[in-house]
Structures are given as C-alpha cells and as structure tokens.
Design an enzyme around this catalytic site. Structure first.
Site, PDB file in Angstrom:
ATOM      1  N   LYS A   1     -38.159 -10.748  -9.434  1.00 16.80           N
ATOM      2  CA  LYS A   1     -37.246  -9.407  -9.208  1.00 16.80           C
ATOM      3  C   LYS A   1     -36.205 -10.543  -9.596  1.00 16.80           C
ATOM      4  O   LYS A   1     -35.536 -12.174  -8.512  1.00 16.80           O
ATOM      5  CB  LYS A   1     -36.361  -9.046  -8.658  1.00 16.80           C
ATOM      6  CG  LYS A   1     -35.212  -8.388  -7.981  1.00 16.80           C
ATOM      7  CD  LYS A   1     -35.471  -7.474  -6.652  1.00 16.80           C
ATOM      8  CE  LYS A   1     -33.926  -7.258  -6.755  1.00 16.80           C
ATOM      9  NZ  LYS A   1     -33.945  -6.492  -5.303  1.00 16.80           N
TER      10      LYS A   1
ATOM     11  N   ARG B   1     -37.345  -2.438  -8.075  1.00 10.99           N
ATOM     12  CA  ARG B   1     -38.761  -2.194  -8.448  1.00 10.99           C
ATOM     13  C   ARG B   1     -38.124  -1.326 -10.163  1.00 10.99           C
ATOM     14  O   ARG B   1     -39.402  -1.581 -10.755  1.00 10.99           O
ATOM     15  CB  ARG B   1     -39.254  -0.734  -8.315  1.00 10.99           C
ATOM     16  CG  ARG B   1     -37.798   0.660  -8.269  1.00 10.99           C
ATOM     17  CD  ARG B   1     -38.421   1.100  -6.331  1.00 10.99           C
ATOM     18  NE  ARG B   1     -37.359   1.139  -5.345  1.00 10.99           N
ATOM     19  CZ  ARG B   1     -37.532   1.059  -4.314  1.00 10.99           C
ATOM     20  NH1 ARG B   1     -37.756   2.494  -4.147  1.00 10.99           N
ATOM     21  NH2 ARG B   1     -36.660   0.692  -3.007  1.00 10.99           N
TER      22      ARG B   1
ATOM     23  N   LYS C   1     -22.990  -1.041  -2.026  1.00 16.05           N
ATOM     24  CA  LYS C   1     -23.308  -1.525  -0.543  1.00 16.05           C
ATOM     25  C   LYS C   1     -21.847  -1.567  -0.082  1.00 16.05           C
ATOM     26  O   LYS C   1     -20.629  -1.831  -0.865  1.00 16.05           O
ATOM     27  CB  LYS C   1     -23.834  -2.585  -0.920  1.00 16.05           C
ATOM     28  CG  LYS C   1     -25.493  -2.563  -1.449  1.00 16.05           C
ATOM     29  CD  LYS C   1     -25.538  -4.100  -1.467  1.00 16.05           C
ATOM     30  CE  LYS C   1     -27.798  -4.108  -1.441  1.00 16.05           C
ATOM     31  NZ  LYS C   1     -28.256  -3.143  -0.803  1.00 16.05           N
TER      32      LYS C   1
HETATM   33  N1  BES Z   1     -31.536  -6.376  -2.655  1.00 10.85           N
HETATM   34  C1  BES Z   1     -31.646  -5.196  -2.174  1.00 10.85           C
HETATM   35  C2  BES Z   1     -32.683  -5.613  -0.688  1.00 10.85           C
HETATM   36  C3  BES Z   1     -32.121  -6.053   0.308  1.00 10.85           C
HETATM   37  C4  BES Z   1     -31.490  -5.842   1.286  1.00 10.85           C
HETATM   38  C5  BES Z   1     -32.233  -8.053  -0.124  1.00 10.85           C
HETATM   39  C6  BES Z   1     -31.381  -6.941   2.442  1.00 10.85           C
HETATM   40  C7  BES Z   1     -32.315  -8.674   1.227  1.00 10.85           C
HETATM   41  C8  BES Z   1     -31.551  -7.904   2.603  1.00 10.85           C
HETATM   42  C9  BES Z   1     -32.323  -3.939  -2.593  1.00 10.85           C
HETATM   43  O1  BES Z   1     -31.372  -3.809  -3.836  1.00 10.85           O
HETATM   44  C10 BES Z   1     -31.616  -2.199  -1.903  1.00 10.85           C
HETATM   45  O2  BES Z   1     -30.430  -2.466  -1.889  1.00 10.85           O
HETATM   46  N2  BES Z   1     -32.421  -1.791  -1.379  1.00 10.85           N
HETATM   47  C11 BES Z   1     -32.420  -0.789  -0.935  1.00 10.85           C
HETATM   48  C12 BES Z   1     -32.908   0.415  -0.620  1.00 10.85           C
HETATM   49  C13 BES Z   1     -33.469   1.844  -0.721  1.00 10.85           C
HETATM   50  C14 BES Z   1     -32.094   1.976  -1.643  1.00 10.85           C
HETATM   51  C15 BES Z   1     -34.285   2.337  -0.800  1.00 10.85           C
HETATM   52  C16 BES Z   1     -32.653  -1.102   0.648  1.00 10.85           C
HETATM   53  O3  BES Z   1     -32.820  -1.960   0.917  1.00 10.85           O
HETATM   54  O4  BES Z   1     -31.462  -0.292   1.524  1.00 10.85           O
HETATM   55 ZN    ZN Z   2     -31.664  -5.814  -4.793  1.00 10.02          ZN
HETATM   56 MN    MN Z   3     -30.165  -3.398  -4.181  1.00  8.62          MN
END
Ligand code: BES
Ligand code: ZN
Ligand code: MN
Length: 497
Positions: A262, A348, A274
C-alpha cells in the site's frame, strides 16, 4: 559508515567494544584485555555491578596500558540463549552510546564465549548489522545541527576469530541493510517530496541493481479497469502510479512469488476527512510500499536465487472537488463493485486492484501484501506485532518463523465468513467498511480476501509497526522498514534453490 572485518587483535586507536556474557564473564579476548589493563575490566564490572545482561553496557574511559580511548563492555546474556537478534541488539546498543561521542573509529570484538550456539561468523556479522542499522539517520532536511549532535563515528571494524567467514556472512546482510535504509528513507520523506510520481522514479532507479521496473500511469490503469485504485487518487493533483518491480534470480519459467505494498503517499482521509491532530503521521501511509521497494532492492542486491515480483500502488488521498464521495460506487479491475461508505478506508481499494493485477499478470505462487491499513490493528496489537491474516497455514507459519528470527514479529488474526458478511453492501457487491467499532482490521482483511481468487495469500497490517516513536534495538526512532528483514528472511529460508 564504513564497516570492516579484522582478526581479534587489540586496536591502536578509537573506541573498543567487547562482548561480555552473563555473570560478567569475559571471553578469551576480553580476559586478555583485562590482564593487559591490570584487571581494570574485572574491577570496573564489579564496582558498577555490571552483570553482562543482554544490552547492558559499561564504559571505561582512558584505560591504562592500551592506546584506545575507551572500552565499552556490552552484555549478551547467557550465551546458550543468545540468537542473531542478541548480536544485532548488542551492536546497536554500542553504537547508540557512541554515535555522537566524538569517537570516529569503533572496533567491536565479537569474542568467543563458551556455549554460544550462533556460529561465530554470523554473530559478528549480526553485530555489524545492528551497529550500522542503529546508526542510520535521516538528516536530509537539517541544515543547522550543532557540532556536538552530529554523528562522529565513520568506521566500525568487527574483530572476529573467523574474520574471513564473518565478512562473507556480512556480504549478504549488507545488502539487506541497503534495502532497509532505502525503505526507511522513502517512509521518512515528507509528502511534498515523496508523492506517486516521485516515488515511482525512485523505484525506477532500482534498475541499476538489475531489477526490471515497469511504471503504469493513469491511462494504462484506466484501460485495465482499476476503478478502485483510481477512485482514491482522483481527488489529488498528483496522478497515481502502479509500479511493478521484478527480480528474476530463480530458474527461468519458475512461478514467481509476489509482494504488494500500500503506497498512499499521504492520507488525509479524503472527503471523510481525518482530524487534524497527528494527521502528519499519514505521510507514512506508504510504508507497505516502502517495505516492498526496500525488499526488492535487498533481494536484487544480494542476488537472491528466486523469481520475485514487487508491486506498489501509489496514490495520494485528498479531498477536492473531484474527490470521490461517500456513497460512490466504483468497479474494481476484478469486475466486482464497491460502495464507498468511507473515503478514509482507501488502502483496501488500492490493494484490491494491485492484487488482482498481480494474479492476472504473474500467476504467483503466493501473494503477501503489506499495508498500514487500519488504526484498529494498533488497538489490538500495539507496536509489538504486525497483524497477519492468511488463507494458507503453511505460508502463515513460514512468515511467523521469519518474524521470530528477525524480530519483525507477526501475530495471526482470524478470517471467517461471519466477518465477511459484514462488508456486504445493499447496492453493490461489497462496501469498503464493516460495522463501525467492530473488528476493523478483520473486515479490512476480509475485503482483501475477496480479491485473492484462491491464490495462497497473507496480509500484514503494519499500521502499528511501521513507525517507532522511540529508539528500539536496531531501529532508531522513526521509520522502521518493517517487513524488509522479515520477508528477506522468508525468501532466504524457503524459496531459494
Ligand atoms: N492509513 C489509515 C490507517 C492508519 C491509522 C495507519 C493510524 C497508521 C496509523 C487507513 O487508511 C485508515 O484511515 N483506516 C481507517 C479505516 C476506517 C475508516 C474503516 C481507520 O483505521 O480508522
Ligand atoms: Zn490509509
Ligand atoms: Mn485512510
């Protein structure tokens, strides 16, 4: 930093580190040095209650009877329990203490200790790896480092009984270190410098190592039908890229093994924006791609006897008038449709098209993807283990063993139909999130599983292990390059020859 190997003889300048076993037991070289200095080491250890536990250190300055500036004693614990990791950590600990000490030269004596089961040559090479790996720094953008904070060490010499064999063992590890540093570098780079095109250029530069590199632009991806990956990138001014790196060190025609990363060069969350706090962390949302890039460099550098494909999906996830919306439906390369319910669950979407392309194009023996995929995996496993999901027990066991050996540990998590149902969509084949607050790492893995097509596959969620807030063993704080040593080891132990 220059690394050299030499026989176990007393150096005439610089700092000298000597390994000590549990019970403050010196090896034969250490004992000789103790004699030479009139029992200074024995007395110092006693006075400081230094016992030789793993990673314990004791520095003796300006020792009499020798020309060196200081002697650093470093514990390795009970020799019978010592592993390659013990050696790496000992080398790292020594360098942590000396990097900015003013010393320019360091000799590390890999002494002979009774009961040591790791071959002496390997022990010395791992000491060198730890020393070099811990001394790495990312200082490209520092223009005002005060003199006393600048690294002074420039040369490390490993003193070993079997210097020649040690040097041979080092040849391989040095290339792994090169790969680790490349990975750390791209993960450390700021997102205005490292974006899909510029990252792709760095991948293309690996051609110098003999890798075949193909960079797919937006047009080619659109033709292939990669609607999921392209949807993530469409809100960014920076066009996406998919990079395919190939190393053909195995038998011609042998089915390759594949690694997929990724590479979200910055993840704002998109329209599902975010919060601002710590959003800068999302520059390392490409650490999976960084690991694949470093791994391919390591495998090519050491001329691994295996056919390997490395694929990275590179996009920037931005909110914009053209960005994808929650509620959009996209069609992935597989033909399966996805209802986007949260634009922040973008990893994903990038991986599913990269994985599908990988199978179609290369018919791999197995696929392993690495991704900073979910915050939920940090809730589950913290920063100690990466989450591992697999549809194949054999592959998963091999990865777990490589993790134990390298210290890049993984912990297997479940996949199951009940979780899979949680990503069914009312209007498309699937949705890109499960139920909020429930098993987020698992539903993310279930999503990817829908793109595996029966190919043996493992998914490593490295959100908790890609970045370290503190120095730890052979890793200085910051980008860890998690996955490079792990997967190099997996290949070396199982898929060469
Ligand atoms: N890149 C993030 C996940 C992440 C979070 C990596 C903290 C490293 C540190 C990913 O793309 C993401 O935002 N995931 C979400 C998924 C959710 C919206 C289902 C998450 O983990 O909140
Ligand atoms: Zn991400
Ligand atoms: Mn994300």
């Amino acid at each position: 930093m220059k690394i050299a190997f030499s026989s176990l003889a007393l150096p005439k300048s610089g700092a000298l580190a000597v390994t000590v076993a549990a019970g403050a037991k010196l090896g034969s070289f250490g004992a000789e040095l103790d004699e030479r200095t009139g029992g200074l080491l024995g007395r110092s250890m006693k006075a400081a209650r230094f016992s030789g536990k793993a990673d314990e250190t004791l520095t003796v300055l300006a020792p009499n009877g020798v020309e060196i500036n200081r002697i650093v004693l470093v514990g390795i614990g009970n020799p019978a329990d010592a592993t390659q990791l013990t050696a790496g950590n000992a080398g790292a600990t020594v360098v942590a203490g000396l990097l900015t000490s003013g010393e320019t030269e360091l000799s590390i004596a890999s002494d002979a200790h009774e009961g040591l089961t790791v071959p002496a040559a390997e022990f010395a090479a791992e000491l060198a790896f730890g020393a070099l790996a811990r001394g790495w720094r990312f200082e490209r953008y520092k223009t005002k480092t005060p003199e006393e904070k600048k690294p002074t060490l420039t040369r490390i010499t490993l003193l070993a009984g079997e210097a020649k064999a040690a040097k041979k063992a080092w040849e391989r590890l040095e290339k792994v270190a090169d790969g680790v540093f490349l990975a750390r570098e791209v993960v450390s780079e700021p997102p205005n410098v490292l974006y899909p095109e510029s990252f792709a250029e760095r991948c293309a530069a690996l051609r110098d190592l003999g890798l075949e590199v193909d960079v797919l632009d937006e047009k080619r991806m659109r033709k292939l039908g990669m609607g999921a990956l392209l949807g993530v990138g469409q809100g960014s001014a920076k066009p996406p890229r998919l990079v395919v790196m190939r190393w053909n060190g195995g038998k011609p025609g042998d089915q390759p093994i594949a690694f997929i990363g990724k590479g979200v060069t910055f993840d704002t969350g998109g329209i599902s924006l975010k919060p601002g706090l710590n959003m800068d962390d999302m520059k390392w949302d490409m650490a999976g791609a960084g690991a694949v890039y470093g791994l391919m460099a390591a495998l090519a550098g050491r001329k691994a006897k295996a056919n390997v494909v490395g694929i990275v999906g590179l996009v920037e996830n931005m909110p914009d008038g053209n960005a994808q919306r929650p509620g959009d439906v996209v069609t992935s390369m597989s033909g399966q449709t996805i209802e986007i319910l949260n634009t922040d669950a973008e990893g994903r979407l990038v991986l599913c098209d990269a994985m599908w392309y990988c199978q179609q194009e290369f018919k791999p023996k197995f696929m392993i993807d690495l991704a900073t995929l979910t915050g939920a995996i940090i809730v589950s496993l913290g920063n100690e283990h990466a989450g591992m999901f697999a549809n194949n027990d054999e592959l998963s066991e091999k990865i777990a063993r490589a993790g134990q050996a390298t210290g890049e540990k993984v912990w297997r998590m479940p996949l199951a139909p009940a979780y899979d149902r949680d990503i069914d969509s009312d209007i498309a084949d699937m949705r890109n999130i499960g139920s909020p607050g429930k098993a987020g790492s698992i539903t993310a893995a279930q999503f990817l599983a829908r793109y595996t097509n029966g190919v043996p596959w493992a998914h490593l969620d490295i959100a908790g292990t890609a970045w370290s807030k503190a120095d730890k063993g052979v890793v200085p704080k910051g980008a860890t390059a998690f996955g490079v040593r792990l997967l190099d080891r997996l290949v070396a132990d199982n898929y060469e020859g």
